[in-house]
Design an enzyme around this catalytic site. Sequence first.
Site, mmCIF file in Angstrom:
data_model
loop_
_atom_site.group_PDB
_atom_site.id
_atom_site.type_symbol
_atom_site.label_atom_id
_atom_site.label_comp_id
_atom_site.label_asym_id
_atom_site.label_seq_id
_atom_site.Cartn_x
_atom_site.Cartn_y
_atom_site.Cartn_z
ATOM 1 N N TRP A 156 37.130 58.370 42.033
ATOM 2 C CA TRP A 156 36.069 58.805 42.940
ATOM 3 C C TRP A 156 36.616 59.071 44.344
ATOM 4 O O TRP A 156 35.977 58.757 45.338
ATOM 5 C CB TRP A 156 34.945 57.762 43.031
ATOM 6 C CG TRP A 156 34.464 57.270 41.703
ATOM 7 C CD1 TRP A 156 34.697 56.048 41.144
ATOM 8 C CD2 TRP A 156 33.705 58.007 40.743
ATOM 9 N NE1 TRP A 156 34.120 55.976 39.902
ATOM 10 C CE2 TRP A 156 33.499 57.160 39.628
ATOM 11 C CE3 TRP A 156 33.164 59.292 40.717
ATOM 12 C CZ2 TRP A 156 32.780 57.566 38.510
ATOM 13 C CZ3 TRP A 156 32.453 59.690 39.594
ATOM 14 C CH2 TRP A 156 32.269 58.828 38.523
ATOM 15 N N GLY A 340 7.007 74.810 42.715
ATOM 16 C CA GLY A 340 7.892 75.390 41.703
ATOM 17 C C GLY A 340 9.102 76.077 42.305
ATOM 18 O O GLY A 340 10.206 76.029 41.747
ATOM 19 N N GLU A 363 30.583 54.972 49.933
ATOM 20 C CA GLU A 363 30.990 54.052 51.013
ATOM 21 C C GLU A 363 30.059 52.841 51.122
ATOM 22 O O GLU A 363 29.691 52.422 52.217
ATOM 23 C CB GLU A 363 31.104 54.803 52.351
ATOM 24 C CG GLU A 363 32.251 55.805 52.312
ATOM 25 C CD GLU A 363 32.635 56.327 53.674
ATOM 26 O OE1 GLU A 363 32.610 55.553 54.645
ATOM 27 O OE2 GLU A 363 32.971 57.518 53.761
ATOM 28 N N THR A 365 26.962 51.078 48.368
ATOM 29 C CA THR A 365 25.610 51.386 47.913
ATOM 30 C C THR A 365 24.561 50.783 48.841
ATOM 31 O O THR A 365 24.861 49.916 49.670
ATOM 32 C CB THR A 365 25.387 50.819 46.505
ATOM 33 O OG1 THR A 365 25.517 49.385 46.570
ATOM 34 C CG2 THR A 365 26.396 51.378 45.506
#
Length: 382
Positions: A156, A340, A363, A365
Amino acid sequence: MFEENNENLAFIEESARQFADQKIRPKLMEWDEAQHFPIDLMRELGQQGFLGVLVPEEYGGSGLGYQEYVSIIVEISKVCGSIGLSVAAHNSLCTGHILMFGNENQKNKYLPKLASGEWIGAWGLTEANTGSDAMRMQCVAVEDGDHWVINGTKNWITHGKSGEVAIVLARTGDLLDSHGITAFIVERDNPGFKAGKKENKLGMRASETAEMIFEDCRIPKENVLGKVGEGFIQAMKILDGGRISIAALSLGIAKGAYEASVKYSLEREQFGKPIAKFQAISFKLADMATKIQASELLIRKASHLKNNGKKMTTISAMAKYYASETCVEVATDAIQIFGGYGYTKDFPVEKFFRDSKLCTIGEGTSEIQKLVISRNLLKGRD
């Protein structure tokens, strides 16, 4: 209250706004669809001074403070969260780590290249099985003469494939020892350093996220950042500033979604009048605007404390937590206001919606931010 130089800040905001409108807006959906990381754009951002915002002029940077830095991230993120994320990660993580903990040789060698955009930076803390639980990392560095040898994988990682230089946190001591992790500077041309899988993401698709793999990667001892064993403590200090970065990213995305919503609600008519005239819509806009203002005040306060060298761990965690959750809420309401049309790629809010969620994860949660905040409050310390 927290703006140290209003005139300078306004000039920098306008510069970032113009750059984002001219250089990013025309290409953002093309990059998003293709998951293309625009390296050439990063070079241009460096030439504009946006990749070395906090770096002193003596090292080739812009020599600015956190208020200006926040404004730059916000203006870029109002147009594209992906580019805002890459600018934030480059400035606060890789560049910021060398700036804060590097010796003079390291600063002189790396900061000018990073600040100019000649080199793009990455920062490797997270692993597949150690996200928030960083002290259980399995990436290990072993001393060997004048070198350290790193083996392991980081996951990540923003710019994990394209970054020319990475700061890598590796275990040099016992598991769970906060003094058993060390930070290393690793250059891309090191034969023991290669890129792994590039992630296929929901949002932030033009910001590269990839594995970094280290196989018998030999690092000269001169590339240790600070002292051996200080890496984890350094990383926690870096993340204090990083929280301001992600809070600013969140604020920019929220502002972008809000401004698009106001514009659309004044143009879109139903039952013979603009939908902004309906209380259901106008109350949504009121909530969005209030939360955005509150987010910005927290961010500006954290930046003020950071600029003045004061403790800001709790406030930066509050700013990151509140701004990122606000970002998701505002982007969600924006989709609802557009109806929509908001669910289609012909309008900007579906991208803000997709990009927003990472802000509550990256960085630290939201749950980790609440842990930091509550622990500090209960200890009676900042």
